[in-house]
Each structure stands twice: as C-alpha cells, then as structure tokens.
Scaffold this motif. Structure first.
Motif, PDB file in Angstrom:
ATOM      1  N   TRP A 109       0.809  -1.209   0.000  1.00 20.09           N
ATOM      2  CA  TRP A 109       0.000   0.000   0.000  1.00 20.09           C
ATOM      3  C   TRP A 109       0.845   1.264   0.000  1.00 20.09           C
ATOM      4  CZ3 TRP A 109      -0.809  -3.432   4.222  1.00 20.09           C
ATOM      5  CH2 TRP A 109      -0.152  -3.088   5.390  1.00 20.09           C
ATOM      6  N   HIS A 110       2.166   1.114   0.147  1.00 23.95           N
ATOM      7  CA  HIS A 110       3.074   2.258   0.041  1.00 23.95           C
ATOM      8  C   HIS A 110       3.664   2.382  -1.359  1.00 23.95           C
ATOM      9  CE1 HIS A 110       2.929   3.125   4.279  1.00 23.95           C
ATOM     10  NE2 HIS A 110       3.244   1.868   4.567  1.00 23.95           N
ATOM     11  N   LEU A 111       3.336   1.473  -2.236  1.00 17.99           N
ATOM     12  CA  LEU A 111       3.862   1.463  -3.610  1.00 17.99           C
ATOM     13  C   LEU A 111       2.765   1.905  -4.576  1.00 17.99           C
ATOM     14  CD1 LEU A 111       5.664  -2.005  -3.471  1.00 17.99           C
ATOM     15  CD2 LEU A 111       6.724   0.246  -3.279  1.00 17.99           C
ATOM     16  N   PRO A 112       3.137   2.338  -5.772  1.00 16.44           N
ATOM     17  CA  PRO A 112       2.110   2.657  -6.772  1.00 16.44           C
ATOM     18  C   PRO A 112       1.279   1.407  -7.084  1.00 16.44           C
ATOM     19  CG  PRO A 112       4.275   3.412  -7.491  1.00 16.44           C
ATOM     20  CD  PRO A 112       4.483   2.616  -6.257  1.00 16.44           C
ATOM     21  N   TRP A 113      -0.015   1.601  -7.301  1.00 13.74           N
ATOM     22  CA  TRP A 113      -0.893   0.454  -7.516  1.00 13.74           C
ATOM     23  C   TRP A 113      -0.513  -0.326  -8.776  1.00 13.74           C
ATOM     24  CZ3 TRP A 113      -3.864  -0.133 -11.827  1.00 13.74           C
ATOM     25  CH2 TRP A 113      -4.087   0.996 -12.612  1.00 13.74           C
ATOM     26  N   GLN A 114       0.048   0.345  -9.768  1.00 12.65           N
ATOM     27  CA  GLN A 114       0.450  -0.341 -10.995  1.00 12.65           C
ATOM     28  C   GLN A 114       1.559  -1.353 -10.709  1.00 12.65           C
ATOM     29  OE1 GLN A 114       0.407   2.997 -10.565  1.00 12.65           O
ATOM     30  NE2 GLN A 114      -0.579   4.019 -12.293  1.00 12.65           N
ATOM     31  N   ILE A 163       1.699  -8.873  -8.427  1.00 13.16           N
ATOM     32  CA  ILE A 163       0.734  -9.935  -8.139  1.00 13.16           C
ATOM     33  C   ILE A 163       0.509 -10.793  -9.375  1.00 13.16           C
ATOM     34  CG2 ILE A 163      -1.673 -10.416  -7.562  1.00 13.16           C
ATOM     35  CD1 ILE A 163      -1.583  -7.971  -5.721  1.00 13.16           C
ATOM     36  N   VAL A 164       0.319 -10.175 -10.517  1.00 15.71           N
ATOM     37  CA  VAL A 164       0.115 -10.943 -11.755  1.00 15.71           C
ATOM     38  C   VAL A 164       1.357 -11.771 -12.067  1.00 15.71           C
ATOM     39  CG1 VAL A 164      -0.267 -10.750 -14.247  1.00 15.71           C
ATOM     40  CG2 VAL A 164      -1.621  -9.376 -12.682  1.00 15.71           C
TER      41      VAL A 164
END
Length: 144
Positions: free
Chosen positions: A109-114, A120-121
């Motif tokens: 949650w501290h990283l860019p969502w992209q 994860i992918v």
C-alpha cells in the motif's frame, strides 16, 4: 512411496522452477522502472555480466516448485486455481512479509498500484507455470 514422490518432485520441480522463473523474469521486464534497472551485477569480462539476484531467484523458484509438487501430492487443495493460489501465497509470505521485515521493500500500500498489480500478476503467472509443468509431466503425481 515417499522416496519416489521426492525423487520425481526433484526433477519435475527443477524443470518447473526454471520455466516459472523465466516466465516471471520475462513478465518483470515489461514493467521495469529506472530504479529497478540499476542492479548490481558482476562483470566476468568480455561484456558478460552475472546478476546474482536473478540467480538466487531461479534457485528459490526451483525449491518452491519442489515444495509445491510435494505439497500437491499430499493435499490437492493447493492446486485450486491452477497453481495461482500457490503463487498468491508465495507473494504474501515472501514478498509482503519476509522482504518487508528485512526492510528490502515497502508494504504494497506504500507502492504505486500499478507496480503492485504487476507483481501480483507476475506471481500468479509464476504459480501457474509451475502447475502446468507439474500436470504436463504425469510422473509428478499432480493431476487436475
């Protein structure tokens, strides 16, 4: 029986781990940032570089692939989602707990969502590649 399972898991896990690590490394190449490109590599001369972080990743991928195959032989519930469940579990344990505790990276949650979605992918594809090798070689004992 146990010896046969372990022996088959070793060589199928070796193949699955190599293929899965190549899949994940290839996936990461699509989404590299400038910060990621600054890796420490050892030059052995002649323009050849050894990236130890990639070597460690391939070795850990082989070990985790062997763990997956042995686990799937005793509890087939880990094969739910065609190996992606295993990839998600590894992402949570290795990437979000172990590496954060060692302060190698921040929580997602501290990283860019992209970047989080790409990681994860990548782990889901990694787990799926291990599963595909395991079911593709029936001697592994892992079935649909």
């Amino acid at each position: 029986m146990l010896g046969t399972i372990i022996f088959n898991a070793l060589w199928v896990g070796f193949l699955g781990g190599i293929l899965a690590s190549l899949v994940r490394i290839g996936w990461e190449q699509l989404f590299r940032t400038e910060e990621d490109k600054k890796t420490e590599a050892l030059s052995i001369g002649g323009g050849v570089f050894i990236d130890f972080s990639r070597g460690i990743f391939v070795l850990s991928s082989i070990v985790l692939s062997i763990v997956f195959i042995i686990w799937a032989n005793y509890d087939s519930s880990i094969t739910q989602g065609s190996g992606t469940l295993f990839g998600l579990i590894v992402w949570i344990i290795i990437d979000q707990i172990y590496r954060v505790l060692k302060k190698e990276k921040q929580f997602f949650w501290h990283l860019p969502w992209q970047q989080t979605v790409a990681e994860i992918v990548g782990f889901l594809l990694w787990g799926w590649a291990i599963y595909l090798v395991a079911i593709g070689l029936p001697i592994s004992g892992v079935y649909f």
